[in-house]
Design an enzyme around this catalytic site. Sequence first.
Site, mmCIF file in Angstrom:
data_model
loop_
_atom_site.group_PDB
_atom_site.id
_atom_site.type_symbol
_atom_site.label_atom_id
_atom_site.label_comp_id
_atom_site.label_asym_id
_atom_site.label_seq_id
_atom_site.Cartn_x
_atom_site.Cartn_y
_atom_site.Cartn_z
ATOM 1 N NE ARG A 18 43.320 41.012 47.404
ATOM 2 C CZ ARG A 18 42.250 41.371 48.116
ATOM 3 N NH1 ARG A 18 42.377 42.273 49.073
ATOM 4 N NH2 ARG A 18 41.070 40.834 47.866
ATOM 5 C CE1 TYR A 161 38.316 29.278 45.007
ATOM 6 C CE2 TYR A 161 38.789 27.501 46.544
ATOM 7 C CZ TYR A 161 39.225 28.532 45.734
ATOM 8 O OH TYR A 161 40.557 28.823 45.667
ATOM 9 C CE LYS A 165 40.461 28.326 42.238
ATOM 10 N NZ LYS A 165 41.373 29.093 41.359
#
Length: 267
Positions: A18, A161, A165
């Site tokens: 998705r 997060y 990253k």
Amino acid sequence: MSAFNLKGRTALVTGGARGLGAAMAQGLVQAGASVMIGDVRVDEGRQIARELGAVGGKVAFIELDVTDEAQWLVAADAMLGEFGGFDILINNAGIEETALLVDLDTDALHRMLDVNIVGTALGLKHAFRVMRPGGEAGKGGVVVNIASVAATIAFPAIAGYSATKSAVDRLTRVAAMESGKLGYGVRVNAIYPGLVPTDMGMKLASDVVAAGLFASPEAAVAAIVDQTPLGRLGTAEEMADAVAFLCSDAARFITGVGLPVDGGMGM
């Protein structure tokens, strides 16, 4: 139809059931590649594989938890068995857990570290082993890691997060150097998507409201748009186009870079 020709190439897209992953899988299929979708979401993954296969191209699905090395071995074998090769890896699988630093949950942080960093590193490991000279495919290839604009900006409540990253950025550059120096013939690059209104992107907007940073999700999105020179959110198709470019021969002399696809937000 994609402007970038990937006819005859074989690609594995992690987290492809998705959102951005599904759009990237579609973009690669439109460019002519055969695509394996890997995801823990089995029903959704099989459905998107059926949909993409119905409109042309060879598309398959494999259940893949990117934190499980045994499943990477199975996925690499499936690429060879299903498609007869392994030319492209899109390391897209990732999760985001929003929290202010004072509210950080260690279990959530470990989950992000495992999926976003360990999962990406394992993908690089097994793509290199298969694609390098002497590997089962042995023709070189391309890896595109999906980082985030969060690696380049300071936005509240996404410290964990952002850290993961940023690690994807470093993994990309070291991997590109290793591949080049060791003669693997594998180009390694990353893209830095801006906010895209996928389920994950809109969950972030709701989460920062819950953290007390904005009055509503709409206000959170407006704040991001205000920081974006092009004045809008990105689209999944725009991320997919950047990936198709980096996988194509149009990018044949590009490796070790992080390409912002963020409307200028991270400049």
